[in-house]
Motif scaffolding. Structure first.
Motif, short mmCIF file in Angstrom:
data_model
loop_
_atom_site.label_atom_id
_atom_site.label_comp_id
_atom_site.label_asym_id
_atom_site.label_seq_id
_atom_site.Cartn_x
_atom_site.Cartn_y
_atom_site.Cartn_z
N SER A 70 21.83 -5.86 -5.75
CA SER A 70 21.60 -7.30 -5.60
C SER A 70 20.49 -7.80 -6.51
O SER A 70 20.58 -8.90 -7.06
CB SER A 70 21.29 -7.64 -4.15
OG SER A 70 20.16 -6.91 -3.69
N LEU A 71 19.44 -6.99 -6.70
CA LEU A 71 18.37 -7.38 -7.62
C LEU A 71 18.87 -7.43 -9.06
O LEU A 71 18.56 -8.36 -9.81
CB LEU A 71 17.20 -6.40 -7.50
CG LEU A 71 16.03 -6.63 -8.47
CD1 LEU A 71 15.45 -8.02 -8.30
CD2 LEU A 71 14.95 -5.57 -8.26
N ILE A 174 18.62 -14.52 -2.07
CA ILE A 174 17.18 -14.47 -1.79
C ILE A 174 16.41 -14.05 -3.04
O ILE A 174 15.36 -14.61 -3.38
CB ILE A 174 16.89 -13.51 -0.62
CG1 ILE A 174 17.51 -14.06 0.67
CG2 ILE A 174 15.40 -13.29 -0.45
CD1 ILE A 174 17.37 -13.13 1.86
N PHE A 175 16.93 -13.06 -3.76
CA PHE A 175 16.29 -12.64 -5.01
C PHE A 175 16.33 -13.77 -6.04
O PHE A 175 15.35 -13.97 -6.79
CB PHE A 175 16.97 -11.39 -5.56
CG PHE A 175 16.50 -10.11 -4.93
CD1 PHE A 175 15.16 -9.87 -4.74
CD2 PHE A 175 17.41 -9.14 -4.54
CE1 PHE A 175 14.71 -8.68 -4.16
CE2 PHE A 175 16.99 -7.96 -3.97
CZ PHE A 175 15.64 -7.73 -3.78
N LEU A 176 17.44 -14.48 -6.09
CA LEU A 176 17.53 -15.61 -7.03
C LEU A 176 16.48 -16.67 -6.72
O LEU A 176 15.84 -17.21 -7.64
CB LEU A 176 18.93 -16.23 -6.96
CG LEU A 176 19.98 -15.70 -7.93
CD1 LEU A 176 21.34 -16.32 -7.65
CD2 LEU A 176 19.56 -15.95 -9.37
N ALA A 177 16.30 -16.96 -5.44
CA ALA A 177 15.28 -17.93 -5.06
C ALA A 177 13.89 -17.46 -5.48
O ALA A 177 13.06 -18.26 -5.95
CB ALA A 177 15.32 -18.18 -3.55
N MET A 212 10.11 -10.76 -1.66
CA MET A 212 11.55 -10.88 -1.41
C MET A 212 12.19 -9.52 -1.19
O MET A 212 13.18 -9.39 -0.45
CB MET A 212 12.23 -11.59 -2.58
CG MET A 212 11.70 -12.97 -2.90
SD MET A 212 11.91 -14.12 -1.52
CE MET A 212 10.22 -14.24 -0.94
N ILE A 213 11.64 -8.50 -1.83
CA ILE A 213 12.16 -7.14 -1.64
C ILE A 213 11.94 -6.71 -0.19
O ILE A 213 12.83 -6.11 0.44
CB ILE A 213 11.48 -6.16 -2.61
CG1 ILE A 213 11.84 -6.51 -4.06
CG2 ILE A 213 11.89 -4.72 -2.30
CD1 ILE A 213 11.15 -5.64 -5.08
N LEU A 214 10.77 -7.02 0.36
CA LEU A 214 10.50 -6.69 1.75
C LEU A 214 11.44 -7.45 2.68
O LEU A 214 12.01 -6.87 3.62
CB LEU A 214 9.04 -7.01 2.09
CG LEU A 214 8.63 -6.83 3.57
CD1 LEU A 214 8.89 -5.39 4.02
CD2 LEU A 214 7.18 -7.20 3.77
N VAL A 218 14.29 -5.57 5.13
CA VAL A 218 14.41 -5.74 6.58
C VAL A 218 15.78 -6.30 6.94
O VAL A 218 16.44 -5.83 7.88
CB VAL A 218 13.29 -6.66 7.10
CG1 VAL A 218 13.50 -6.97 8.58
CG2 VAL A 218 11.93 -6.01 6.89
N TYR A 219 16.22 -7.31 6.19
CA TYR A 219 17.54 -7.91 6.46
C TYR A 219 18.65 -6.86 6.30
O TYR A 219 19.56 -6.78 7.13
CB TYR A 219 17.78 -9.08 5.51
CG TYR A 219 19.17 -9.67 5.62
CD1 TYR A 219 19.47 -10.62 6.58
CD2 TYR A 219 20.20 -9.24 4.78
CE1 TYR A 219 20.74 -11.15 6.70
CE2 TYR A 219 21.48 -9.77 4.89
CZ TYR A 219 21.74 -10.72 5.85
OH TYR A 219 23.01 -11.23 5.95
#
Length: 277
Positions: A70-71, A174-177, A212-214, A218-219
């Motif tokens: 995803s990253l 989330i990474f994009l944000a 965001m990685i954290l 968790v997600y």
């Protein structure tokens, strides 16, 4: 909503794990048995702990792969390119497919089954396994003196690429944000100083999106441990609703919380939070 809907269910589940339903003189009664169900699950049930261990081991393969994939996709889609919005939508489509009614349709779809299990290439081989054989990864890794555990890990990732893509949509957004929140002036300063793209990523991009990685870790942990395809969830769902089943569920819940706390605690040591004062 939490008080009216979830709290009664949680309390009933906890109470059920400490009680047992008995029939005395034709009358059903609820008897408090203390830790009887928990002792049975942890000490006498021969199948629970192996399934629990398998469920945790499944995380070792899935979570890092989903986060890295995803990253990588988020970094690619954050670049200026023609049709960027279309590509973002394409990668988010599996999230929509995996919810609600679409999930039921997807579960009964023959094509999906073939993609998850691999297309039969004859002689009992699946498509993914055929790719592994064609690339001869095992021979390549042996020549590089790489251990068998890494070979198994790579092979499992290739065979599970369909699910990895399916479960990476939310993390990608989330990474994009996070990537879009990084000030362009920081990258301009890197270019002026002569930093390469590789150095810019590890010195600027990676630290700036570490929160965001954290969040994604968790997600992804919660999603991987609670989805119906998880071996422990499938094991518990197949059992009748009894006090023993409730005890199994709460033991699994505690394990999930401990794993999330450990990952969050370790990751927090390396998180960079930008100060805006």
């Amino acid at each position: 909503g939490v008080i009216l809907i979830y709290c009664p269910i949680i309390i009933d589940s906890i109470w059920s794990s400490f009680t047992e339903e008995l029939t005395v003189d034709g009358v059903d009664i609820i008897q408090f048995v203390g830790l009887k169900h928990y002792k049975y699950v942890l000490g006498e049930n021969a199948s629970y702990l192996p399934v629990l261990l398998e469920s945790v081991q499944q995380l070792i393969f899935e979570v890092p792969a989903i986060l890295i994939f995803s990253l990588f996709i988020a970094v690619v889609l954050n670049q200026k390119m023609l049709g960027r919005a279309v590509f973002r939508a394409i990668f988010f489509v599996p999230v929509i497919i995996a919810t609600g009614l679409m999930e039921s349709i997807n579960a009964s779809d023959a094509m999906t089954e073939e993609m998850e299990g691999g297309v039969d290439m004859g002689a009992g081989q699946s498509g993914a396994n055929e790719i592994i054989s064609a690339m001869d990864i095992e021979t390549l890794f042996r020549s590089m003196k790489v251990g068998g555990e890494l070979v198994t890990y790579v092979v499992s990732l290739v065979n599970d690429i369909y699910n990895i893509i399916n479960y990476s949509g939310v993390q990608m957004l989330i990474f994009l944000a996070g990537l879009q929140s990084i000030s362009p002036s920081i990258y301009e300063a890197c270019q002026i100083e002569g930093a390469s793209a590789w150095e810019t990523f590890w010195k600027v991009t990676f630290p700036m999106i570490s929160p965001m990685i954290l969040v994604n870790a968790v997600y992804t942990l919660i999603d991987a441990l609670t989805r119906p395809t998880n071996v422990m969830m499938a094991y518990i769902d197949d059992l009748p609703a009894t006090g023993t089943t409730s005890a199994m569920s709460w033991i699994f819940f505690v394990v999930v919380i401990l794993i999330i706390a450990a990952v969050a605690g370790i990751a927090s040591m390396f998180i960079f939070y930008q100060r805006r004062d």
